[in-house]
Design an enzyme around this catalytic site. Structure first.
Site, PDB file in Angstrom:
ATOM      1  N   THR A 167       0.836  -1.205   0.000  1.00 40.84           N
ATOM      2  CA  THR A 167       0.000   0.000   0.000  1.00 40.84           C
ATOM      3  C   THR A 167       0.871   1.255   0.000  1.00 40.84           C
ATOM      4  OG1 THR A 167      -1.499   1.296   1.403  1.00 40.84           O
ATOM      5  CG2 THR A 167      -0.108  -0.282   2.526  1.00 40.84           C
ATOM      6  N   ASP A 168       0.302   2.363  -0.463  1.00 37.13           N
ATOM      7  CA  ASP A 168       1.040   3.640  -0.396  1.00 37.13           C
ATOM      8  C   ASP A 168       1.212   4.102   1.052  1.00 37.13           C
ATOM      9  OD1 ASP A 168      -1.577   4.401   0.181  1.00 37.13           O
ATOM     10  OD2 ASP A 168      -1.639   6.064  -1.236  1.00 37.13           O
ATOM     11  N   GLU A 169       0.442   3.511   1.956  1.00 35.33           N
ATOM     12  CA  GLU A 169       0.540   3.941   3.358  1.00 35.33           C
ATOM     13  C   GLU A 169       1.888   3.583   3.979  1.00 35.33           C
ATOM     14  OE1 GLU A 169      -2.610   3.838   6.054  1.00 35.33           O
ATOM     15  OE2 GLU A 169      -4.170   3.777   4.539  1.00 35.33           O
ATOM     16  N   TYR A 185      -1.536  -0.665  10.879  1.00 33.32           N
ATOM     17  CA  TYR A 185      -1.818  -1.326   9.604  1.00 33.32           C
ATOM     18  C   TYR A 185      -0.655  -1.110   8.638  1.00 33.32           C
ATOM     19  CZ  TYR A 185      -3.438  -1.386   4.733  1.00 33.32           C
ATOM     20  OH  TYR A 185      -3.519  -1.589   3.377  1.00 33.32           O
ATOM     21  N   LYS A 211       2.128  -3.724   6.936  1.00 38.43           N
ATOM     22  CA  LYS A 211       2.339  -3.887   5.495  1.00 38.43           C
ATOM     23  C   LYS A 211       3.813  -3.638   5.136  1.00 38.43           C
ATOM     24  CE  LYS A 211      -0.519  -4.514   2.798  1.00 38.43           C
ATOM     25  NZ  LYS A 211      -1.131  -5.771   2.267  1.00 38.43           N
TER      26      LYS A 211
END
Ligand SMILES: NC(=O)c1ccc[n+]([C@@H]2O[C@H](COP(=O)([O-])OP(=O)(O)OC[C@H]3O[C@@H](n4cnc5c(N)ncnc54)[C@H](O)[C@@H]3O)[C@@H](O)[C@H]2O)c1
Length: 472
Positions: free
Chosen positions: A180-182, A206, A210
């Site tokens: 994810t970009d997060e 989260y 990831k």
């Protein structure tokens, strides 16, 4: 673990392996036929099939993004690829997402848990899997603040099990890991979009899980020559998304004639990519992506939560220009413990493979609203509890929260930045006006550590005072 033939249980899946459910809960396999009324949604790309790819395992295939790819690959490449959707059937999944494929010869559903090595190995061996596209995850940031062990277990350990299993079977040609970009953390308003080489600086459990999973993927690639590719996508939206995420949740609330509830003051922005474009991105990466590379998947459509709420009100033809009307439909509750102001990735590298974003946000949102108006209340069963501002998940059950909701932006008088509360001096900066007065005033100096470029500052509104205090 007993694995039985799903067809024998009457779930209607021609090829399937499902567990006996002795819990007494409503079965995921009950079929009320709602999927028969729904359009069959797939991506648009089609490539020359890869000669070394035949049997593709897609983890999390009964969830949102993966179900788009499962449908897309099964229907676009019926003679080239066999698709095995591997999913535990967690609270956010639905077999309705892939029921339209049940009679397809090249589709199989396998009910399994990525944290269970024997189930993963069984699937890999039984279906002679040569390619893995790994989506399965605990994916909801809000929940990760409360139940973070669950995120580490699924997202980190589960990925480790998949990697170790892939290494053991030894014939995997591609391991596409969906991140994810997060993982990059927050990006300032005036920063450049982040490249694949940017530093990872996750800010919530989260995103941290990831990022940790990516580290394992990288290590298996280096140590064991696992042919891995990592994909970091920005937010994806569209039909089939469980209504715990902001777009489907707000649509379902408005559909019920209920107000939407914004976290904090609604000012954080997100970029959104339509799920069909995301399916095309994964199809492109499968066929043209280079082993060992990382690809950002990015959209050009960035919008604040507040503006999104207004857009949805307009799509529902609900007037909200007058203050009383706005307060009737838009409420506020407290913010996340930390809410990244924005994310921004640069997808040039993926575009160089030939991918491009095709769906405009206006059109994608219109299609999405239409879909949820027709199916939102029936697709996953009762969604009432999911629609509360900060629901909690216990096992496979969603439990309603009891959050304070008000007409005024929460925390609009102050924001919490890495332990420091920054006060605003004027009451005129709340809610509706907050966006229009937003200026890029940095508060780097409040954060002594200056950790990472994109983490070390925070964008505050123009009326932020200069004296930070410790948050309690
Ligand atoms: N939704 C987004 O906007 C977005 C953006 C970027 C990246 N991602 C990533 O894409 C992936 C899919 O996201 P999504 O939003 O479609 O997720 P989702 O929550 O809709 O689906 C996740 C699926 O994984 C399954 N699952 C969970 N734990 C499992 C386990 N232990 N074993 C097997 N299956 C399990 C669930 O049953 C569910 O079907 C995730 O890895 C997420 O981090 C999502």
């Amino acid at each position: 673990m007993t694995i039985s033939d799903g067809a024998a249980q009457g779930n209607g899946v021609a090829n399937s392996h499902v567990k006996n459910d002795t819990s007494g809960r409503p079965s995921f396999f009950e079929d009320y036929g709602v999927w028969k009324e729904a359009p069959v949604l797939v991506g648009t790309t089609k490539f020359e099939p890869l000669p070394d790819v035949k049997n593709i395992m897609i983890t999390g295939g009964a969830g949102f993004i993966a179900c788009w790819l499962v449908r897309h690959l099964t229907l676009t490449y019926p003679h080239a690829y066999n698709i095995v959707s591997f999913d535990k059937l967690d609270y956010c999944s639905s077999l309705n997402n892939t029921r339209v494929l049940n009679d397809r010869r090249n589709f199989t559903f396998y009910q399994g848990d990525i944290t269970n090595p024997s189930e993963v190995l069984d699937c890999l061996e039984r279906y002679n899997i040569d390619t893995i596209i790994h989506f399965a995850a605990q994916s909801h940031v809000d929940l990760s603040f409360g139940n973070s062990y669950h995120f580490t277990h699924t997202n980190v350990y589960g990925t480790h099990v998949l990697l170790e299993s892939a290494k053991r079977v030894g014939r995997i040609k591609r391991f596409i890991h969906v991140s994810t970009d997060e993982v990059y953390g927050e990006v300032r308003d005036d920063d450049d979009d982040l490249l694949e080489t940017s530093i990872l600086a996750p800010t919530n459990p989260y995103a941290a899980s990831k990022a940790a999973a990516e580290m394992l993927v990288h290590s298996y690639q280096k140590s064991f020559k696992l042919p891995a590719i990592i994909v970091r996508s920005n937010n994806v939206y569209g039909p089939h998304q469980y209504p715990e995420k902001i777009i489907p949740k707000f649509i379902c609330l408005l559909n019920r004639g209920k107000p939407v509830v914004l976290h904090g003051d609604g000012s954080p922005t997100r970029r959104y990519l339509y799920a069909g474009d995301a399916a095309d991105a994964f199809d492109t990466i499968l066929h043209r992506g280079q082993i060992g590379q990382i690809y950002n998947v990015g959209s050009s459509d960035e919008i604040s939560n507040l503006s999104l709420a207004k857009k949805l009100l307009s799509l529902f033809s609900i007037s909200h220009d007058r203050r009383e009307e706005f307060s009737r439909w838009v409420k506020y509750t407290h913010d996340r413990p930390f809410n990244d102001h924005r994310y921004a990735v640069d997808a040039t590298k993926l575009r160089q493979l030939g991918w491009k974003q095709q769906m405009s946000f206006e059109e994608g949102l219109r299609i999405t609203v239409e879909w949820y108006r027709r199916f939102g209340e029936r697709w996953w069963g009762d969604i009432s509890k999911v629609l509360s501002p900060f629901p909690v998940v216990s096992g496979r059950e969603v439990v309603e929260d009891d959050e304070h909701v008000s007409d005024n932006p929460q925390g609009a008088d102050s924001v919490c930045v890495r332990g420091l509360r920054i006060k605003r001096t004027s009451g005129s900066c709340g809610g509706d006006e907050a966006e229009s007065v937003k200026k890029k005033r940095k508060v780097d100096e409040f954060d002594g550590r200056q950790q990472q470029k994109q983490m070390a500052s925070f964008t505050a509104t123009a009326c932020t005072s200069s004296i930070p205090e410790k948050c309690t």
